[in-house]
Scaffold this active site. Structure first.
Site, PDB file in Angstrom:
ATOM      1  N   ILE B 174      13.637  25.960  20.476  1.00 23.72           N
ATOM      2  CA  ILE B 174      14.480  25.354  21.513  1.00 23.72           C
ATOM      3  C   ILE B 174      14.179  25.997  22.864  1.00 23.72           C
ATOM      4  O   ILE B 174      14.116  25.327  23.889  1.00 23.72           O
ATOM      5  CB  ILE B 174      15.981  25.505  21.157  1.00 23.72           C
ATOM      6  CG1 ILE B 174      16.293  24.660  19.925  1.00 23.72           C
ATOM      7  CG2 ILE B 174      16.861  25.106  22.331  1.00 23.72           C
ATOM      8  CD1 ILE B 174      17.758  24.669  19.529  1.00 23.72           C
ATOM      9  N   VAL B 177      11.154  24.401  24.350  1.00 21.72           N
ATOM     10  CA  VAL B 177      11.481  23.094  24.932  1.00 21.72           C
ATOM     11  C   VAL B 177      12.186  23.288  26.284  1.00 21.72           C
ATOM     12  O   VAL B 177      11.852  22.638  27.279  1.00 21.72           O
ATOM     13  CB  VAL B 177      12.385  22.296  23.967  1.00 21.72           C
ATOM     14  CG1 VAL B 177      12.899  21.028  24.634  1.00 21.72           C
ATOM     15  CG2 VAL B 177      11.622  21.967  22.685  1.00 21.72           C
ATOM     16  N   HIS B 178      13.118  24.204  26.312  1.00 24.71           N
ATOM     17  CA  HIS B 178      13.919  24.489  27.515  1.00 24.71           C
ATOM     18  C   HIS B 178      13.025  24.942  28.675  1.00 24.71           C
ATOM     19  O   HIS B 178      13.107  24.414  29.785  1.00 24.71           O
ATOM     20  CB  HIS B 178      14.931  25.584  27.132  1.00 24.71           C
ATOM     21  CG  HIS B 178      15.786  26.087  28.236  1.00 24.71           C
ATOM     22  ND1 HIS B 178      16.779  25.329  28.801  1.00 24.71           N
ATOM     23  CD2 HIS B 178      15.816  27.287  28.873  1.00 24.71           C
ATOM     24  CE1 HIS B 178      17.387  26.044  29.753  1.00 24.71           C
ATOM     25  NE2 HIS B 178      16.818  27.241  29.809  1.00 24.71           N
ATOM     26  N   VAL B 179      12.138  25.887  28.387  1.00 22.15           N
ATOM     27  CA  VAL B 179      11.263  26.401  29.439  1.00 22.15           C
ATOM     28  C   VAL B 179      10.273  25.330  29.875  1.00 22.15           C
ATOM     29  O   VAL B 179      10.022  25.138  31.074  1.00 22.15           O
ATOM     30  CB  VAL B 179      10.519  27.664  28.951  1.00 22.15           C
ATOM     31  CG1 VAL B 179       9.443  28.071  29.943  1.00 22.15           C
ATOM     32  CG2 VAL B 179      11.506  28.802  28.737  1.00 22.15           C
TER      33      VAL B 179
END
Ligand code: HEM
Ligand code: SF4
Lengths: 301, 217
Positions: B174, B177-179
């Site tokens: 996750i 994905v966030h970065v």
């Protein structure tokens, strides 16, 4: 405990092991055989273990039973466990010498994350190499026999070495040497199995119908074996596991989870890169900025 | 052709404030501790990554430090949770957004409903990390033998080890994905550095929120 030069490695924790140097004679597998039916509970073996390994077990408290100390500790690598069984009009006093079983498929070694903190020699002995130990306690979770203990002093794991330092120079372990009734034998695993068969025949002839050898297959056999009068019920002997094996949870943790996880992380990285290369960044255009001014004006709160 | 701007272009609507100074500090403490946890944890997770222990002063120190960083993360993330959870409840437009994820990924989000401060992807990251960090904290405490070895049974410890490793990998995925989203969607990063975004960014990605901020519904 450290790796002795004359002992070749079969397994090394968190590493891939190079095979033993070419030209060496194939290693003979050794085993200790503990004949529970001959043990008188004198604890000479326990004392010999402390002496040979120069262990200092602090004086503890007694709670009125013979087990002393109550359980294995970082400095007591073997402890006699006494069980009284009352059945019908009969009292049986079962005395089992507890300690590392030196599994052929050692769960501690499988669980250990520190390269070379646990090794298995080609002769079957499983040894902890303290200088590489990081004290995480994973070996405790891997072990089906509840053997390793983490020291509160140096936060490292300790257990019976099967006197690897004696074995390498052709000596039997200190406990075997000290036992006054010869309830502890030491030799090649093949010889120990033959010897056990003789003992089992004898026990059977004396009414112990279920006498047998404890060499559990769930861990691919052990390099410490017991002759039990009630081999059909190992748990009678202070909770010796009936069918020990590496917990499936540990199998999952140390098996499939590792490669799958690294693959997933690598995939996520590659997917991100490919997306950026093919779709490009998502940019705010001047049109968007103009729309924002159109909606809210230039001088807003 | 329209000129492209990255947040500091010639034509730029006045900025909209998105995060307070305190929220940004809170975020970066969380970010740094999560990265340190991932590195020190992965070192023990896979032998091929054991060399990460050098970053922390060796194996023993890595083992000692990791859970303490976990405590920092847990406290810090709780701060983020309390700040943001009210804005992360699922709305009808979020379901529509998720159904059209393909368009979003293809940089064609124009036709989708106007969004509040967070889109469905951001909300999933928020709730995903909330749950995973909670499980990581609980299982981490069970694995923290130095202080808590005597409170659990061996099978609970084994379960905790599997759960901790599994959730750690999920949290790391996750995090990736966030970065990546922050790199991909230009003009986003300044929300966490300078605290504001350009009006155009707000209009394009979070128009409902933009209307609220400027008081023009
Ligand atoms: C939230 C509080 C946390 C606590 C209390 C905690 C505690 C622990 C403990 C005690 C261990 C065993 C090794 C050691 O003693 O250092 C461990 C291992 C590990 N931790 Fe954490 N941790 C936490 C959060 C995290 C987070 C957020 C991540 C990743 C993003 C993470 C990743 C890992 C990994 C990958 C391992 C190794 C697992 C394995 O060996 O399979 N931890 N953690
Ligand atoms: S405590 Fe030491 S021996 Fe046991 S698993 Fe951890 S590093 Fe290996």
């Amino acid at each position: 405990m450290s790796v002795l030069q004359a002992l070749d490695l079969r397994r090394r924790s968190a590493s891939t092991v190079a095979p033993p140097p070419a030209g060496k004679a194939p290693a003979v597998e050794v085993a200790k055989l503990i004949d529970v039916s001959k043990c008188i509970g004198c604890k000479a073996c326990q004392t010999a273990c402390l002496e040979w390994n120069q262990l200092d077990q602090p004086i503890g408290q007694t709670d009125g039973i013979y087990d002393n100390p109550r359980d294995l500790t970082p400095t007591s690598w073997t402890v006699m466990k006494f069980t009284e069984i009352e059945k019908d009009d009969n009292l049986e006093w079962l005395i089992r010498k507890d300690g590392c079983m030196h599994c052929d498929d050692p769960g501690c070694l499988k669980a250990c994350p520190a390269p070379g903190a646990i090794v298995q020699y080609t002769n079957g002995i499983v040894d902890f190499v303290s200088e590489n130990c990081i004290g995480c306690g994973y070996c405790v979770k891997g072990c089906p026999f509840n053997i390793p203990r983490i020291s509160k002093v140096d936060a490292k794991a300790y257990k019976c070495t099967l006197c690897s330092d004696r074995v390498v120079v052709g000596q039997a372990p200190a406990c075997a040497k000290a036992c006054p009734t010869q309830a502890i034998y030491f030799g090649t695993k093949a010889d120990m199995i033959v010897h056990a068969e003789g003992r089992i025949t004898d026990l059977k002839s004396r009414g112990y119908k279920n006498a047998g050898l404890y060499d559990p297959k769930g861990v691919n056999g052990t390099h410490v074996m017991y002759v039990l009068h009630h081999a059909d019920q190992p748990h009678l002997y202070a909770g010796l596991p009936d069918n020990p094996r590496i917990s499936p949870l540990v199998g999952m943790w140390k098996g499939i989870l590792k490669p799958l996880s690294l693959a997933a992380i690598a995939f996520a990285g590659v997917f991100g890169l490919m997306h950026y290369v093919t779709k490009g960044p998502n940019r705010v255009t001047e049109h968007d900025e103009e729309k924002a001014v159109e909606l809210a004006g230039r001088d807003r709160p | 052709m329209t000129a492209q701007v990255d947040g500091d272009a010639k034509v730029e609507a006045p900025p909209v404030s998105r995060y307070t100074f305190a929220a940004r500090i809170n975020h970066w403490i969380t970010a740094v501790s999560l990265v340190l946890l991932a590195l020190s944890g992965l070192a023990l997770f896979h032998p091929s990554l054991f060399f990460f222990t050098y970053l922390f002063g060796g194996g023993q120190l890595t083992r000692i430090i990791h859970p303490w960083i976990g405590v920092v993360l847990a406290v810090s993330f709780l701060g983020l949770f309390l700040r943001f959870f009210a804005l992360n409840f699922w709305k009808r437009e979020d379901t529509i957004w998720m159904k059209n994820l393909g368009q979003v990924i293809n940089n064609k989000e124009e036709g989708l409903p106007e969004l509040g401060k967070y889109n469905a992807g951001q909300k999933l990251v928020f709730w995903g990390q909330s749950i995973l960090i909670l499980v990581l904290l609980l299982s981490g405490v069970v694995l923290w033998d130095t202080y808590f070895a005597d409170y659990t049974q061996i099978d609970q410890k084994r379960l905790a080890a599997v759960a901790h490793a599994f959730c750690a990998i999920a949290a790391i995925l996750i995090w990736i994905v966030h970065v990546y989203a922050a790199i991909w969607v230009k003009g986003t990063l300044r929300a966490m550095t300078r605290g504001s975004v350009t009006g155009g960014w707000a209009w394009k990605h979070h128009r409902k929120w933009f209307r609220q901020e400027v008081g023009k519904p």
